[in-house]
Design a protein around this motif. Sequence first.
Motif, PDB file in Angstrom:
ATOM      1  N   LYS A 224      42.267  24.193  31.582  1.00  0.00           N
ATOM      2  CA  LYS A 224      42.130  25.490  30.925  1.00  0.00           C
ATOM      3  C   LYS A 224      40.691  25.711  30.495  1.00  0.00           C
ATOM      4  O   LYS A 224      40.111  26.793  30.714  1.00  0.00           O
ATOM      5  CB  LYS A 224      43.068  25.536  29.718  1.00  0.00           C
ATOM      6  CG  LYS A 224      42.888  26.748  28.817  1.00  0.00           C
ATOM      7  CD  LYS A 224      43.236  28.048  29.518  1.00  0.00           C
ATOM      8  CE  LYS A 224      43.158  29.223  28.550  1.00  0.00           C
ATOM      9  NZ  LYS A 224      43.413  30.522  29.236  1.00  0.00           N
ATOM     10  N   LYS A 225      40.074  24.704  29.873  1.00  0.00           N
ATOM     11  CA  LYS A 225      38.689  24.845  29.440  1.00  0.00           C
ATOM     12  C   LYS A 225      37.734  24.941  30.621  1.00  0.00           C
ATOM     13  O   LYS A 225      36.725  25.635  30.569  1.00  0.00           O
ATOM     14  CB  LYS A 225      38.302  23.663  28.541  1.00  0.00           C
ATOM     15  CG  LYS A 225      39.061  23.618  27.221  1.00  0.00           C
ATOM     16  CD  LYS A 225      38.409  22.687  26.216  1.00  0.00           C
ATOM     17  CE  LYS A 225      37.126  23.280  25.659  1.00  0.00           C
ATOM     18  NZ  LYS A 225      36.582  22.476  24.559  1.00  0.00           N
ATOM     19  N   THR A 226      38.075  24.268  31.732  1.00  0.00           N
ATOM     20  CA  THR A 226      37.251  24.370  32.938  1.00  0.00           C
ATOM     21  C   THR A 226      37.275  25.790  33.473  1.00  0.00           C
ATOM     22  O   THR A 226      36.232  26.351  33.870  1.00  0.00           O
ATOM     23  CB  THR A 226      37.760  23.394  34.008  1.00  0.00           C
ATOM     24  OG1 THR A 226      37.688  22.064  33.510  1.00  0.00           O
ATOM     25  CG2 THR A 226      36.913  23.496  35.280  1.00  0.00           C
ATOM     26  N   SER A 227      38.454  26.402  33.502  1.00  0.00           N
ATOM     27  CA  SER A 227      38.567  27.778  33.992  1.00  0.00           C
ATOM     28  C   SER A 227      37.807  28.761  33.117  1.00  0.00           C
ATOM     29  O   SER A 227      37.450  29.854  33.564  1.00  0.00           O
ATOM     30  CB  SER A 227      40.038  28.183  34.073  1.00  0.00           C
ATOM     31  OG  SER A 227      40.615  28.243  32.780  1.00  0.00           O
ATOM     32  N   MET A 228      37.553  28.384  31.857  1.00  0.00           N
ATOM     33  CA  MET A 228      36.790  29.241  30.940  1.00  0.00           C
ATOM     34  C   MET A 228      35.288  29.021  31.084  1.00  0.00           C
ATOM     35  O   MET A 228      34.494  29.655  30.386  1.00  0.00           O
ATOM     36  CB  MET A 228      37.202  28.953  29.499  1.00  0.00           C
ATOM     37  CG  MET A 228      38.649  29.302  29.183  1.00  0.00           C
ATOM     38  SD  MET A 228      39.169  28.653  27.566  1.00  0.00           S
ATOM     39  CE  MET A 228      37.937  29.403  26.484  1.00  0.00           C
ATOM     40  N   GLY A 229      34.881  28.095  31.953  1.00  0.00           N
ATOM     41  CA  GLY A 229      33.465  27.829  32.159  1.00  0.00           C
ATOM     42  C   GLY A 229      32.843  26.935  31.110  1.00  0.00           C
ATOM     43  O   GLY A 229      31.621  26.937  30.936  1.00  0.00           O
ATOM     44  N   THR A 230      33.677  26.133  30.415  1.00  0.00           N
ATOM     45  CA  THR A 230      33.163  25.299  29.328  1.00  0.00           C
ATOM     46  C   THR A 230      32.265  24.176  29.836  1.00  0.00           C
ATOM     47  O   THR A 230      31.243  23.856  29.218  1.00  0.00           O
ATOM     48  CB  THR A 230      34.334  24.693  28.532  1.00  0.00           C
ATOM     49  OG1 THR A 230      35.154  25.747  28.034  1.00  0.00           O
ATOM     50  CG2 THR A 230      33.831  23.850  27.377  1.00  0.00           C
ATOM     51  N   TYR A 231      32.629  23.578  30.973  1.00  0.00           N
ATOM     52  CA  TYR A 231      31.925  22.386  31.438  1.00  0.00           C
ATOM     53  C   TYR A 231      30.889  22.748  32.488  1.00  0.00           C
ATOM     54  O   TYR A 231      31.130  23.580  33.377  1.00  0.00           O
ATOM     55  CB  TYR A 231      32.920  21.365  31.985  1.00  0.00           C
ATOM     56  CG  TYR A 231      33.989  21.024  30.967  1.00  0.00           C
ATOM     57  CD1 TYR A 231      33.645  20.435  29.758  1.00  0.00           C
ATOM     58  CD2 TYR A 231      35.333  21.320  31.209  1.00  0.00           C
ATOM     59  CE1 TYR A 231      34.616  20.150  28.810  1.00  0.00           C
ATOM     60  CE2 TYR A 231      36.304  21.033  30.267  1.00  0.00           C
ATOM     61  CZ  TYR A 231      35.937  20.447  29.065  1.00  0.00           C
ATOM     62  OH  TYR A 231      36.899  20.189  28.132  1.00  0.00           O
ATOM     63  N   THR A 232      29.746  22.114  32.365  1.00  0.00           N
ATOM     64  CA  THR A 232      28.629  22.356  33.277  1.00  0.00           C
ATOM     65  C   THR A 232      28.074  21.031  33.762  1.00  0.00           C
ATOM     66  O   THR A 232      28.528  19.960  33.340  1.00  0.00           O
ATOM     67  CB  THR A 232      27.514  23.142  32.573  1.00  0.00           C
ATOM     68  OG1 THR A 232      26.961  22.329  31.517  1.00  0.00           O
ATOM     69  CG2 THR A 232      28.036  24.448  31.980  1.00  0.00           C
ATOM     70  N   LYS A 233      27.075  21.127  34.607  1.00  0.00           N
ATOM     71  CA  LYS A 233      26.444  19.922  35.134  1.00  0.00           C
ATOM     72  C   LYS A 233      25.853  19.066  34.016  1.00  0.00           C
ATOM     73  O   LYS A 233      25.881  17.835  34.071  1.00  0.00           O
ATOM     74  CB  LYS A 233      25.350  20.319  36.116  1.00  0.00           C
ATOM     75  CG  LYS A 233      24.579  19.146  36.706  1.00  0.00           C
ATOM     76  CD  LYS A 233      23.514  19.629  37.682  1.00  0.00           C
ATOM     77  CE  LYS A 233      22.750  18.440  38.276  1.00  0.00           C
ATOM     78  NZ  LYS A 233      21.713  18.908  39.237  1.00  0.00           N
ATOM     79  N   ASP A 234      25.357  19.726  32.971  1.00  0.00           N
ATOM     80  CA  ASP A 234      24.711  19.009  31.884  1.00  0.00           C
ATOM     81  C   ASP A 234      25.624  18.765  30.690  1.00  0.00           C
ATOM     82  O   ASP A 234      25.251  18.045  29.763  1.00  0.00           O
ATOM     83  CB  ASP A 234      23.483  19.797  31.411  1.00  0.00           C
ATOM     84  CG  ASP A 234      22.444  19.966  32.511  1.00  0.00           C
ATOM     85  OD1 ASP A 234      22.239  19.001  33.261  1.00  0.00           O
ATOM     86  OD2 ASP A 234      21.878  21.072  32.614  1.00  0.00           O
ATOM     87  N   SER A 235      26.811  19.350  30.683  1.00  0.00           N
ATOM     88  CA  SER A 235      27.716  19.217  29.547  1.00  0.00           C
ATOM     89  C   SER A 235      29.150  19.062  30.041  1.00  0.00           C
ATOM     90  O   SER A 235      29.849  20.049  30.269  1.00  0.00           O
ATOM     91  CB  SER A 235      27.597  20.447  28.635  1.00  0.00           C
ATOM     92  OG  SER A 235      28.487  20.343  27.540  1.00  0.00           O
TER      93      SER A 235
END
Length: 794
Positions: A755-766
């Motif tokens: 769910k948090k991935t679909s919200m764009g929470t995680y990135t290459k640096d975080s």
Amino acid sequence: MTDTWLKRWLYTTNHKDVGILYFFTSLYFGFVGAILALLMRAQLAAPGSNLLSAAYYNQALTMHGLIMIFWFLSPVALGLANYFVPLQIGAKDLAFPRINAMSYWIYLAGGILAVLSFFVPGGTANAGWTTYQPLATLALGTGPTLAYLGMVLLAASVTLGSVNFMVSIIWLRATGMTLSRLPMFTWFMLFTIIAMLFAFPTLIAAFVLASTDRILGTVFFTSTSIQPSILWDNLFWFFGHPEVYIVLLPGFGIIANILPAFTGRPLAAKNAILISTGLVVIPLSFGVWMHHMFLTGIPVSLQGAFSIATIAISIPFDVITLSFIESLVRGRVKFATPMLFALGGVILFIIGGITGVFLSSPVLDRAFRGSYFVVAHFHYVMVGAAIFGIIAGIYYWLPRMTGRMYNEKLGKWHFAISFIGFNVLYFPMNLLSDMPRRIFTYPNQGDWATLNAMASVGAFIFSGAQILLAANLLYTWFRGPIAPANPWGSPDLEWTSHVEGIAPIAESGAAPPTGGWIGQLSGPPQGHETQSRGGAVGHYGHLSSRPIQISIGALVFLIGAAFYPSISGVAGLVVGAGAVVYAFWGWAKDDIEGKFVVPPEDVGDRWPFASVPKLKLGIWVFLSSEVVLFGSFLGAYIFIRAASAQWPAAGSIHEIPLGTFNTLVLVTSGLTMFLALQSIRKGDRRGLLTWMGVTFVLGAVFMGVKVSEWFNLGGSGFVLADPAMSLASSAYYIIVGLHGAHVTAGLLVMAYLMKKTSMGTYTKDSHEAIENFGLYWAFVDIVWCFVFPLFYLL
């Protein structure tokens, strides 16, 4: 205003608030335990007494021990640690504030279960505080079951708290607060937490197995095919002997912390004390458990080895005690109340330690172990040294907590009466080496009557003396004079840092700081500091209802489990499980919506884990305790297999091809989780979501196959009721079920992460959360790689 005050104390996550909750709750349980002790001593005051029946005496004896050890002695120290460890290391709070609050509420829920066990038909547990199996299994009714489930909750609370404290002490130290500069109380709490982390999972395993025997009809401790008493002894005492030091070390840490303030010189041989304490915790405390089993028929060679190990563990304590004595001899001692209790703790420990050396001998142990000599030794160490040290800490830090000074004359009277009463209570027991310690009445022979009468008088003196402590707390709270900023001249941060207006007290004579008990008990919620360490306190936010909701759900669920399979029991299971799921869903929702955010800590001294993020360090610490938990269950299984004369042949019960397929599914899910992590490391969010989805499906397939296998096995006769299969089925359903629970928890966390991935929470640096979950999922895979061959191939 009342609503705000109530909400603050129910929902707080502030370390000082949680410390105060621990402190007062543990005092309540200490009161309950003391009442039970006085009932026992009243019964034993004269020969042939009938104040208590045998049944009531055994219940009082059992719950006195459990409540005092698990709900009073350790938690009261944790209350002080919650309050002062962050202050001593220069941190704004503990590492995981909501987990800290949840740890408290789960501790309270466990205590409620223990107290409730008195009020059900048949009464509570009655087999002694060690709850020896299968003796304890014979006790009928739901009372013992409630007490055992309370122990499971208590142990879970300790495990959560251990992870929190260890990460906090390692990772949240202020700049310049190197390990060599840590105050001694924090050092000793770190050693205590290490012992807790690796000891309590074994206690969880022991009481889970005992509880399933009572609830589900498993036969771990009722089977006649093995020696269940030896299984229980190994599980319980592997935990039980480290527990002695878990109770003792906080008091010793307080003594070591305050000696310099009252002797005017640095603590003698500080490094030797730390090395000695480290040796006590690991490996010695975990290497002497079989000295509690000298009479169980273990080989003479093992008796000799564990006798030597027991003698060896006294050597580090000799170093610690001699260092304390050297500090006293070379210093200019100021006999204020904290120092008197510290000195009393050292004296009582010396007495208890000397008597303990006798019990290290298998020959003398055979003569003494069933007598009141052991009771005296046990209480001189675990009550005398531990509680006198803790009371020293209460008086020492009371000015810091309240902003007011206690009554010194009342404090000294408290010490004098407590010290006299304690020795009148317990020293006669050293002379009762010929009196059995598990009898509720006795004949008028020899000097038994005189010595028991003295002990009973001492019990009422010692207990009555604690009224003076309560009076001094109330006096300090309402009428105590304004405290100086640093009344003891301590160099430690909790006294020297300008937090919450400590310095202005001495400068202006103003009212006590709002951060003390007076302000904390009546003022608005305490938030986390938002300025730099040592700066002013910021906002009053960071309340969370989720910790108490989870604990209430767990409490209702376990009450339902105790009454299962009645309708009320099933209802409790359903309602409790629903409440827990709702609370965790709310926890995740709060995170997604940003309703609870812990302010970032300043970068401080984090050696030797400066390069490890806080959450990852927490996961590693948590998984280390999980290793011990699964190791305890699998160790019990191996013991059962080795001791059982008959066991189903490999392949006769479990389908090896199906188990192999399911193993490949789970191992493959570990690979796909790794691919998900690699995707986000490259900044590929879609790849992360895809591979995590595949991992979720594989994990769900694994659980689906497992559940269908359980139903098929039940239909084919692999049931607990079959005497030929009872041990094998008990071990399979409980241990594989435990692993399945971990897989299910992983699937729920995975859904949250997607769910948090679909919200764009995680990135290459975080993407730290993805890495942390990957560690957990890899652990689940590795555990199954042990479970599969043990149950399917061997």
